[in-house]
Motif scaffolding. Structure first.
Motif, short mmCIF file in Angstrom:
data_model
loop_
_atom_site.label_atom_id
_atom_site.label_comp_id
_atom_site.label_asym_id
_atom_site.label_seq_id
_atom_site.Cartn_x
_atom_site.Cartn_y
_atom_site.Cartn_z
N THR A 78 -11.73 -14.05 10.94
CA THR A 78 -10.39 -13.68 11.40
C THR A 78 -9.35 -13.95 10.32
N LYS B 248 -4.75 -5.06 16.09
CA LYS B 248 -6.10 -5.10 16.69
C LYS B 248 -6.72 -6.47 16.54
N VAL B 249 -6.59 -7.08 15.35
CA VAL B 249 -7.14 -8.43 15.12
C VAL B 249 -6.42 -9.45 15.99
N ASN C 235 -4.91 -9.00 18.85
CA ASN C 235 -5.26 -8.84 20.27
C ASN C 235 -6.70 -9.23 20.58
N GLU C 236 -7.63 -8.81 19.72
CA GLU C 236 -9.03 -9.01 20.01
C GLU C 236 -9.57 -10.38 19.60
N GLU C 237 -8.95 -11.01 18.60
CA GLU C 237 -9.51 -12.25 18.07
C GLU C 237 -8.56 -13.45 18.16
N CYS C 238 -7.30 -13.21 18.49
CA CYS C 238 -6.33 -14.31 18.49
C CYS C 238 -5.62 -14.50 19.84
N ASP C 239 -6.00 -13.70 20.84
CA ASP C 239 -5.34 -13.79 22.16
C ASP C 239 -3.83 -13.70 22.04
#
Length: 432
Positions: free
Chosen positions: A266, A328-329, A331-335
């Motif tokens: 990430t 996208k990162v 939303n998908e990996e960092c909440d």
């Protein structure tokens, strides 16, 4: 050296109203009842930072006082000076007296190790006077000074007595030993110049601030001309790095430790899709992402510029578009939705920032090598990739430099509106 000094005390028979022991490093005062500035959680600094200080209340006021630092460690003389100071205040209607800085003997003043310690204290805590606020240097920069001072001492230790050598006794022969020592450590000209530069800065400080009669011998060491060859990562190369960044590939046989952290992939993506320098990247928080006229914008301190400015009141902010790949990162990996507006670091919030910085640097180097990527490419080339992609897609160097926050002649275009306009134009910009 000063290390032989004892902690100051005020014997009971000399305890008077307005007389204190004062640490001019942490600004702590002695307890009136015991007359000492004991080593404690509030003050653990060495005796050479302790002085006798007078703090005399001004009649007719509630909290105002007049103070004076005394340049003697003789308690009998202190008692005499206290009476003289009170009399002087009465005669001058309590006008402020001049501040006196404790004198250090020439023997100690010129010792190399003493001045190195004094300089580290200066850049960390500031000078003697209140207006001499500490330089706003990062912890990493201060550690670099400590390390480079240690390198120099180690390089010459076998030829001199390090406890007694003076700053005006450093000769060209010592510089030669230092030169060979650095070259054994690193073949990089940039690393070499950075190490030498820290010693040059140290000696300039001795000449300009400490007012010592000494030549800056390090000025004789030539600076190398660094040939920069900006490189970028292709989409295929970056994906190869991500593909090998797994726990089973994390073991470093040389250092005998794992370089893997679950948040590393990430952090690599965030580095690429923001174009931030590593020092900036590790400090971004969820609350740094704001909405302006319907567009998400990331606001980050420009660490490189702020190191030169050295004052928080004048710090420079860069504003970047939250491009689709970055969103996208997030939303998908960092909440991101869950943590929106949170005053919390995005990357490894439970760890210290310098620790996170080191893990990312060493981790990226480890996995990049496993992916068989050109050794000349490092983490910083992610920023180059971002800037190059921006330039390729928009072709306007002024526009690109406004987003990346590089300096250019049109200073006004660095201000808020110029950044916002540039960010809006790049809202749908993509790296790959």
């Amino acid at each position: 050296m000063i290390s032989n000094m004892e902690n100051l005390r005020i014997p009971e028979k000399y305890r008077r109203t307005g007389l204190y022991i004062y640490c001019y490093k942490c600004k702590a005062y002695s307890n009136i009842k015991d007359g000492s500035l004991k080593k404690s959680s509030s003050c653990s600094h060495p005796p050479d930072r302790q002085v006798y200080k007078l703090k005399i209340h001004m009649p007719g006021t509630k909290n105002m006082s007049r103070t004076k630092i005394l340049d003697t460690r003789d308690i009998k003389e202190v008692d005499k000076l206290r009476l003289e100071f009170i009399e002087q205040l009465k005669n001058n209607n309590y006008n402020t007296s001049a501040i006196t800085i404790p004198e250090i003997s020439d023997g100690n003043k010129y010792l190399l190790t003493y001045q190195m310690k004094r300089y580290l204290d200066y850049i960390t805590n500031g000078g003697f006077y209140e207006f001499e606020a500490p330089r706003e240097l990062s912890i990493g920069t201060i550690k670099d000074y400590k390390r480079n001072f240690r390198y120099f001492i180690d390089s010459i230790a076998s030829t001199i007595d390090i406890k007694t050598i003076r700053i005006d006794e450093i000769k060209m022969e010592h510089l030669e030993l230092f030169h060979k020592y650095i070259r054994k450590k690193s073949s990089s000209d940039k690393t070499y110049d950075n190490i030498i530069s820290s010693l040059k800065t140290f000696y300039n400080h001795l000449i300009n601030y400490e007012r010592l009669d000494v030549e800056n011998v390090f000025k004789h060491v030539p600076v190398h001309t660094i040939q920069y060859d900006p490189q970028t990562y292709s989409e295929e190369e970056f994906n190869k790095v991500l593909a090998v960044t797994k726990i089973e590939n994390g073991y470093d046989p040389i250092r005998r430790r794992s370089r893997y952290r679950e948040w590393l992939p990430t952090s690599f993506k965030l580095g690429l899709f923001t174009g931030l320098r590593l020092d900036e990247l590790v400090h971004i928080k969820f609350c740094d992402i704001v909405e302006v006229n319907g567009d998400l914008i990331l606001e980050s301190d420009n660490e490189k510029a702020n190191k030169l400015i050295k004052r928080n009141s004048n710090k420079r902010i860069k504003r970047l578009p939250v491009i689709p790949e970055l969103l996208k990162v997030l939303n998908e990996e960092c909440d991101f939705e869950l943590n929106k507006n949170a005053d919390r670091f995005i990357i490894a919030p439970e760890m210290g920032r310098s620790t996170v910085n080191g893990i990312i640097t060493k981790g990226f180097t480890h996995f990049k090598r496993l992916a068989d990527i050109d050794d000349s490419k490092c983490f910083k080339e992610l920023r180059t990739t971002y800037i190059s992609a921006l330039q390729d897609q928009y072709g306007d160097i002024i526009h690109t430099s406004t987003i990346s926050d590089h300096s250019n002649k049109e200073v006004l275009r660095k201000h808020y509106l110029a950044q916002i306009n540039a960010v809006k134009k790049c809202a749908n910009f993509r790296i790959f």
